[in-house]
Design a protein around this motif. Structure first.
Motif, PDB file in Angstrom:
ATOM      1  N   HIS A  43       0.825  -1.210   0.000  1.00  0.00           N
ATOM      2  CA  HIS A  43       0.000   0.000   0.000  1.00  0.00           C
ATOM      3  C   HIS A  43       0.857   1.256   0.000  1.00  0.00           C
ATOM      4  CE1 HIS A  43      -3.655  -2.324   0.598  1.00  0.00           C
ATOM      5  NE2 HIS A  43      -2.936  -3.074   1.419  1.00  0.00           N
ATOM      6  N   GLY A  44       2.113   1.080  -0.357  1.00  0.00           N
ATOM      7  CA  GLY A  44       3.003   2.246  -0.494  1.00  0.00           C
ATOM      8  C   GLY A  44       3.443   2.841   0.829  1.00  0.00           C
ATOM      9  N   PHE A  45       3.267   2.082   1.927  1.00  0.00           N
ATOM     10  CA  PHE A  45       3.633   2.623   3.247  1.00  0.00           C
ATOM     11  C   PHE A  45       4.971   2.036   3.693  1.00  0.00           C
ATOM     12  CE2 PHE A  45       3.559   2.748   7.908  1.00  0.00           C
ATOM     13  CZ  PHE A  45       3.237   4.084   8.110  1.00  0.00           C
ATOM     14  N   GLY A  46       5.905   2.914   4.063  1.00  0.00           N
ATOM     15  CA  GLY A  46       7.228   2.426   4.457  1.00  0.00           C
ATOM     16  C   GLY A  46       7.784   3.077   5.709  1.00  0.00           C
ATOM     17  N   ASP A  47       6.926   3.831   6.437  1.00  0.00           N
ATOM     18  CA  ASP A  47       7.413   4.436   7.693  1.00  0.00           C
ATOM     19  C   ASP A  47       7.352   3.391   8.803  1.00  0.00           C
ATOM     20  OD1 ASP A  47       7.988   6.797   6.550  1.00  0.00           O
ATOM     21  OD2 ASP A  47       6.233   7.876   7.300  1.00  0.00           O
ATOM     22  N   ILE A  48       8.263   2.456   8.698  1.00  0.00           N
ATOM     23  CA  ILE A  48       8.192   1.262   9.546  1.00  0.00           C
ATOM     24  C   ILE A  48       9.485   1.108  10.325  1.00  0.00           C
ATOM     25  CG2 ILE A  48       8.088  -1.279   9.448  1.00  0.00           C
ATOM     26  CD1 ILE A  48       6.569  -0.987   6.766  1.00  0.00           C
ATOM     27  N   LYS A  49       9.375   0.673  11.558  1.00  0.00           N
ATOM     28  CA  LYS A  49      10.549   0.147  12.261  1.00  0.00           C
ATOM     29  C   LYS A  49      10.197  -1.274  12.695  1.00  0.00           C
ATOM     30  CE  LYS A  49       9.271   2.997  16.192  1.00  0.00           C
ATOM     31  NZ  LYS A  49       9.341   2.648  17.586  1.00  0.00           N
ATOM     32  N   ILE A  50      11.223  -2.043  12.917  1.00  0.00           N
ATOM     33  CA  ILE A  50      10.967  -3.479  13.128  1.00  0.00           C
ATOM     34  C   ILE A  50      11.669  -3.976  14.380  1.00  0.00           C
ATOM     35  CG2 ILE A  50      11.032  -5.757  12.056  1.00  0.00           C
ATOM     36  CD1 ILE A  50      11.665  -4.555   9.420  1.00  0.00           C
ATOM     37  N   SER A  51      11.004  -4.904  15.064  1.00  0.00           N
ATOM     38  CA  SER A  51      11.690  -5.674  16.102  1.00  0.00           C
ATOM     39  C   SER A  51      11.486  -7.156  15.816  1.00  0.00           C
ATOM     40  CB  SER A  51      11.160  -5.325  17.499  1.00  0.00           C
ATOM     41  OG  SER A  51       9.782  -5.616  17.567  1.00  0.00           O
ATOM     42  N   VAL A  52      12.500  -7.950  16.119  1.00  0.00           N
ATOM     43  CA  VAL A  52      12.381  -9.420  16.018  1.00  0.00           C
ATOM     44  C   VAL A  52      12.882  -9.980  17.352  1.00  0.00           C
ATOM     45  CG1 VAL A  52      12.412  -9.864  13.529  1.00  0.00           C
ATOM     46  CG2 VAL A  52      14.561  -9.386  14.674  1.00  0.00           C
ATOM     47  N   LYS A  53      11.969 -10.051  18.307  1.00  0.00           N
ATOM     48  CA  LYS A  53      12.383 -10.360  19.676  1.00  0.00           C
ATOM     49  C   LYS A  53      12.355 -11.858  19.971  1.00  0.00           C
ATOM     50  CE  LYS A  53      11.033  -5.853  21.461  1.00  0.00           C
ATOM     51  NZ  LYS A  53      10.412  -5.107  22.556  1.00  0.00           N
ATOM     52  N   HIS A  54      13.311 -12.236  20.777  1.00  0.00           N
ATOM     53  CA  HIS A  54      13.394 -13.619  21.252  1.00  0.00           C
ATOM     54  C   HIS A  54      13.957 -13.526  22.660  1.00  0.00           C
ATOM     55  CE1 HIS A  54      14.480 -17.856  21.491  1.00  0.00           C
ATOM     56  NE2 HIS A  54      13.817 -18.072  20.379  1.00  0.00           N
ATOM     57  N   HIS A  55      13.622 -14.482  23.515  1.00  0.00           N
ATOM     58  CA  HIS A  55      14.132 -14.406  24.891  1.00  0.00           C
ATOM     59  C   HIS A  55      15.605 -14.798  24.979  1.00  0.00           C
ATOM     60  CE1 HIS A  55      14.363 -18.745  25.575  1.00  0.00           C
ATOM     61  NE2 HIS A  55      13.357 -18.795  24.740  1.00  0.00           N
ATOM     62  N   ASP A  56      16.119 -15.421  23.893  1.00  0.00           N
ATOM     63  CA  ASP A  56      17.475 -15.960  23.931  1.00  0.00           C
ATOM     64  C   ASP A  56      18.405 -15.094  23.067  1.00  0.00           C
ATOM     65  OD1 ASP A  56      19.795 -17.397  23.729  1.00  0.00           O
ATOM     66  OD2 ASP A  56      18.793 -19.335  23.480  1.00  0.00           O
ATOM     67  N   PRO A  57      19.386 -14.417  23.692  1.00  0.00           N
ATOM     68  CA  PRO A  57      20.281 -13.575  22.897  1.00  0.00           C
ATOM     69  C   PRO A  57      20.969 -14.341  21.770  1.00  0.00           C
ATOM     70  CG  PRO A  57      20.632 -13.179  25.235  1.00  0.00           C
ATOM     71  CD  PRO A  57      19.697 -14.344  25.133  1.00  0.00           C
ATOM     72  N   ALA A  58      21.183 -15.655  21.968  1.00  0.00           N
ATOM     73  CA  ALA A  58      21.884 -16.431  20.935  1.00  0.00           C
ATOM     74  C   ALA A  58      21.023 -16.603  19.682  1.00  0.00           C
ATOM     75  CB  ALA A  58      22.301 -17.798  21.483  1.00  0.00           C
ATOM     76  N   VAL A  59      19.714 -16.352  19.793  1.00  0.00           N
ATOM     77  CA  VAL A  59      18.831 -16.359  18.613  1.00  0.00           C
ATOM     78  C   VAL A  59      18.559 -14.917  18.175  1.00  0.00           C
ATOM     79  CG1 VAL A  59      16.591 -17.074  17.696  1.00  0.00           C
ATOM     80  CG2 VAL A  59      17.749 -18.488  19.417  1.00  0.00           C
ATOM     81  N   MET A  60      18.323 -14.080  19.160  1.00  0.00           N
ATOM     82  CA  MET A  60      17.948 -12.692  18.863  1.00  0.00           C
ATOM     83  C   MET A  60      19.057 -11.953  18.116  1.00  0.00           C
ATOM     84  SD  MET A  60      18.846  -9.629  20.367  1.00  0.00           S
ATOM     85  CE  MET A  60      18.236  -8.028  20.803  1.00  0.00           C
TER      86      MET A  60
END
Ligand code: SF4
Length: 367
Positions: A176-193
């Motif tokens: 839809h032409g929208f790109g004012d986005i920030k992203i998080s990809v959270k995990h409880h384990d730093p070795a994955v995050m």
């Protein structure tokens, strides 16, 4: 020849797009901002605003509030208007609350379009409303709520699964032409995050919101967040951070600020350089360090204060600091900028450090 040492230097930042979250720039080389989330019932406006005021005083720059009910959505206009810092509405599943948050003047919305896709073309409507109001959206992928299809495809909540999910969510807005986005990809384990964010930063230029989700109570949560954020920030990855602790949110802000200070991503405030103590110590270093930290809390100048237990490393470290003490035989040698300026009995060390600190920081005595 090595380049001359000019002191700690912040890591070079990975280029990302710039967003404006209610006046706080995020991404595009803007200083890494510190966020937290209220723990009050959002509809309890007084309690929520009180907690936001405490967070603001602690240095929080962006605050998120949960919006699980209509009462919470109704409270947003007052909260957004009275909060001293930008308010982000955290919404799951309910497109109508997203529109309410945008209308209420919230600075951003955290919502995953994948959750609302089933509501006809609400994603497009949200994209238009957010674009018209210039409200950025955070897409927050959590290991715990990953799509079953992705879990099956990747064999679990792997870094690849988290990133694929996040980029798919982004594509629903990009359509839809929208790109004012920030992203998080959270995990409880730093070795994955950590590998998840590293992969994401290679695949897109959206600003990244760092978080170790369900990190736990301190000190475990503090250590996990510091380790994970440190691994990423030192590589220039991360534009805004939220430390998640099972503790009052003000603690999250204090930890977040200290992590940024540790990487020279923020001007350091008061820094206590104290030794761990050992069999050579001739004073109770732990108690002394705590007394010094307490006495300097809120001190109106950024100083490095060294508290060293003996004469082995003491004088060297104390000299590197703005001010310091090197202890021995029931006494403390007080150093200012590398020079011994006084020798005082153990009972007077804290007082002497404060006196000298006021002098060098030129703080009037009544402050
Ligand atoms: Fe031990 Fe002295 Fe080093 Fe402190 S400064 S850890 S007391 S050797």
């Amino acid at each position: 020849d090595p380049e001359p040492w000019t002191g700690p230097r912040a890591p070079d930042r990975r280029p990302t797009r710039r967003l404006d979250v209610g006046g706080v720039p995020v991404g595009g080389g803007a200083p890494v901002s510190v966020q937290s989330m209220t723990t009050t019932v959002t509809a309890d406006v007084d309690a929520t605003l009180q907690q936001i005021a405490e967070l603001t005083a602690a240095g929080c720059q962006i605050v998120r509030v949960a919006v699980p009910s209509a009462d919470d959505a109704e409270a947003l206009p007052v909260i957004a208007a009275r909060s001293q810092i930008p308010v982000v509405a955290d919404i799951h599943f309910q497109p109508k609350y997203v529109f309410a948050a945008i209308e209420a003047g919230c600075a951003a919305v955290r919502v995953n379009p994948g959750n609302i896709k089933r509501f006809d073309d609400k994603v497009g409507e949200i994209a238009r409303a957010a674009a018209d109001a210039q409200v950025p959206i955070r897409i927050g992928v959590n290991a715990g709520s990953l799509d079953k299809r992705l879990l099956a495809k990747h064999g679990g909540a792997t870094p690849e699964a988290l990133v694929e999910s996040a980029l798919w969510e982004c594509s629903l807005f990009e359509e839809h032409g929208f790109g004012d986005i920030k992203i998080s990809v959270k995990h409880h384990d730093p070795a994955v995050m950590v590998p998840a964010y590293a992969l994401l930063s290679e695949r897109c230029d959206y600003p990244l919101h760092l978080g170790v989700t369900e990190a736990g109570p301190p000190p475990q949560g503090t250590v996990k967040s510091a380790a994970a954020f440190g691994a990423l920030l030192s590589r220039g990855i991360g534009d805004t951070i939220r430390v998640s602790l099972s503790a009052p949110p003000v603690e999250e802000v204090k930890v977040g600020i200290q992590i940024l200070e540790a990487f020279a991503l923020r001007e350091r405030g008061l820094e206590i350089v104290s030794c761990p103590s050992c069999g050579r110590a001739q004073v109770d270093v732990h108690t002394l360090a705590q007394e010094v930290a307490a006495a300097f809390e809120g001190f109106p100048a950024a100083l490095r204060v060294a508290v060293m237990g003996c004469v082995v490393n003491g004088p060297g470290e104390a000299r590197e600091a703005d001010i310091g003490v090197s202890c021995g035989n029931g006494k403390g040698q007080i150093f200012v900028k590398g020079e011994v300026v006084a020798t005082v009995p153990e009972s007077r060390i804290v007082e002497a450090l404060i006196e000298k600190a006021m002098e060098i920081a030129e703080v009037p005595e009544d402050e």
